[in-house]
Write an enzyme that holds these catalytic residues in place. Sequence first.
Site, mmCIF file in Angstrom:
data_model
loop_
_atom_site.group_PDB
_atom_site.id
_atom_site.type_symbol
_atom_site.label_atom_id
_atom_site.label_comp_id
_atom_site.label_asym_id
_atom_site.label_seq_id
_atom_site.Cartn_x
_atom_site.Cartn_y
_atom_site.Cartn_z
ATOM 1 N N GLY A 11 -6.602 -8.597 -2.499
ATOM 2 C CA GLY A 11 -7.835 -7.855 -2.242
ATOM 3 C C GLY A 11 -7.768 -6.450 -2.800
ATOM 4 N N ARG A 72 -6.498 -13.884 -6.975
ATOM 5 C CA ARG A 72 -5.459 -14.601 -6.243
ATOM 6 C C ARG A 72 -5.053 -15.790 -7.101
ATOM 7 N NH1 ARG A 72 -5.631 -12.130 -1.306
ATOM 8 N NH2 ARG A 72 -7.658 -11.296 -0.686
ATOM 9 N N GLY A 102 -0.986 -6.202 -1.355
ATOM 10 C CA GLY A 102 -0.607 -6.380 0.031
ATOM 11 C C GLY A 102 0.516 -7.378 0.217
ATOM 12 N N ASP A 103 0.540 -8.008 1.372
ATOM 13 C CA ASP A 103 1.617 -8.901 1.767
ATOM 14 C C ASP A 103 1.855 -10.030 0.760
ATOM 15 O OD1 ASP A 103 2.124 -11.672 3.515
ATOM 16 O OD2 ASP A 103 3.382 -10.008 4.159
ATOM 17 N N THR A 125 -3.756 -2.079 0.364
ATOM 18 C CA THR A 125 -4.563 -2.986 1.176
ATOM 19 C C THR A 125 -5.262 -2.188 2.263
ATOM 20 O OG1 THR A 125 -4.471 -4.770 2.821
ATOM 21 C CG2 THR A 125 -2.435 -3.552 2.442
ATOM 22 N N ILE A 126 -6.535 -2.464 2.497
ATOM 23 C CA ILE A 126 -7.266 -1.684 3.489
ATOM 24 C C ILE A 126 -6.823 -2.019 4.909
ATOM 25 C CG2 ILE A 126 -9.291 -1.457 1.995
ATOM 26 C CD1 ILE A 126 -10.708 -3.486 3.882
ATOM 27 N N ASP A 127 -6.183 -3.168 5.124
ATOM 28 C CA ASP A 127 -5.843 -3.614 6.481
ATOM 29 C C ASP A 127 -4.726 -2.802 7.132
ATOM 30 O OD1 ASP A 127 -7.777 -5.563 6.476
ATOM 31 O OD2 ASP A 127 -6.432 -7.172 5.883
ATOM 32 N N ASP A 129 -1.603 -3.478 7.124
ATOM 33 C CA ASP A 129 -0.879 -4.508 7.877
ATOM 34 C C ASP A 129 0.572 -4.701 7.437
ATOM 35 O OD1 ASP A 129 -1.527 -5.561 5.417
ATOM 36 O OD2 ASP A 129 -2.325 -7.448 6.183
ATOM 37 N N GLY A 170 -9.860 -7.142 9.498
ATOM 38 C CA GLY A 170 -8.598 -7.090 10.224
ATOM 39 C C GLY A 170 -8.298 -8.441 10.836
ATOM 40 N N ARG A 171 -7.845 -9.376 9.999
ATOM 41 C CA ARG A 171 -7.592 -10.741 10.482
ATOM 42 C C ARG A 171 -6.395 -10.798 11.414
ATOM 43 N NH1 ARG A 171 -8.058 -12.893 5.936
ATOM 44 N NH2 ARG A 171 -10.253 -13.405 6.120
ATOM 45 N N ARG A 211 -24.603 6.684 34.102
ATOM 46 C CA ARG A 211 -24.593 8.113 33.754
ATOM 47 C C ARG A 211 -25.555 8.429 32.608
ATOM 48 N NH1 ARG A 211 -21.183 9.211 29.366
ATOM 49 N NH2 ARG A 211 -19.734 7.555 28.779
#
Length: 319
Positions: A11, A72, A102-103, A125-127, A129, A170-171, A211
């Site tokens: 990603g 990918r 990422g991963d 990666t934006i996650d 993670d 955010g999986r 309130r």
Amino acid sequence: MKKLAVLTSGGDSPGMNACIRAVVRSSIYYGIEVIGVKRGYEGLIHKDFEVMDASSVGDIVHKGGTILKTARSKAFMTEEGRNQAIKHLKEEGIEGLIVIGGDGSFKGAAKLSEAGIATIGIPGTIDNDLAYTDYTIGFDTAVNTVLDSISKIRDTSTSHEKATIIEVMGRHCGDIAMYAGVAGGAEAIIIPEKPFSLPSIIEKMEHGRKRGKQHHIIILAEGSSKAEDLRQQLVDATGEDARISVLGFIQRGGDPSAFDRVLASRLGLKAVELLKEGEGKLALGVRQNQLVFEDIHEALSKEKSYDPELDRLAEILSI
């Protein structure tokens, strides 16, 4: 080191271009030829290479996405595909490879390292993670994108006196939800790392109404639950409907923040210098604002956990 290559994989994330720029210009500074690989590991398999110079990365530091494109690659997951990629790297005389991703991208880099290719992984990666580093390239920008959306959604949520469920990416990691939720003043933050309590959410909403609160913002990480399921649970329990806003890929786009541009640039330079010094099989990151690196297999073996102090902060401030 006479020649190295750089690719982006998986990603896309804001700041990848700033990192590519840093890799290319740092390589030129040190007299190293640099090759851009198009479309990630697919580009290695199909030899989609481009010689890059200082002009190749001009005027990109502020742009989101990746000029090298990304994909990918199922073919790279096979031994045959990896052998083809290694063959092309060797044919071109490429001695080192920098992988921004990422991963999954790091797992590919680890495989190449095992085959003798000097490889450095940069976390993009934006996650956020990856457990070995405090921050990944693109995370800060994604959080600010979500925060901007929360502000806009709150306006209409208040006008209609409605609760709104905002679903973010955010999986497996709830960092985007947690950071954006705290910064955006959400009443509830639901992340995949911990179970959520529907009665607790309802109690906060009822307390807020007493309130005089006119809106309720619930931030939901996509890996926790489906927004529609949560909406129905709230309807069944309270009789009141909630709006749903799924932010989706907007979180991946946009101009990178200053933080992400600087982080990406620091990591890009460091990766080139490590390869120049004969290093490889490493993952780069940042901890307590200091650049760090470690064996890529060790980096991948670490398990990401959420910050309990940030969770406690969110709980206290959302009363």
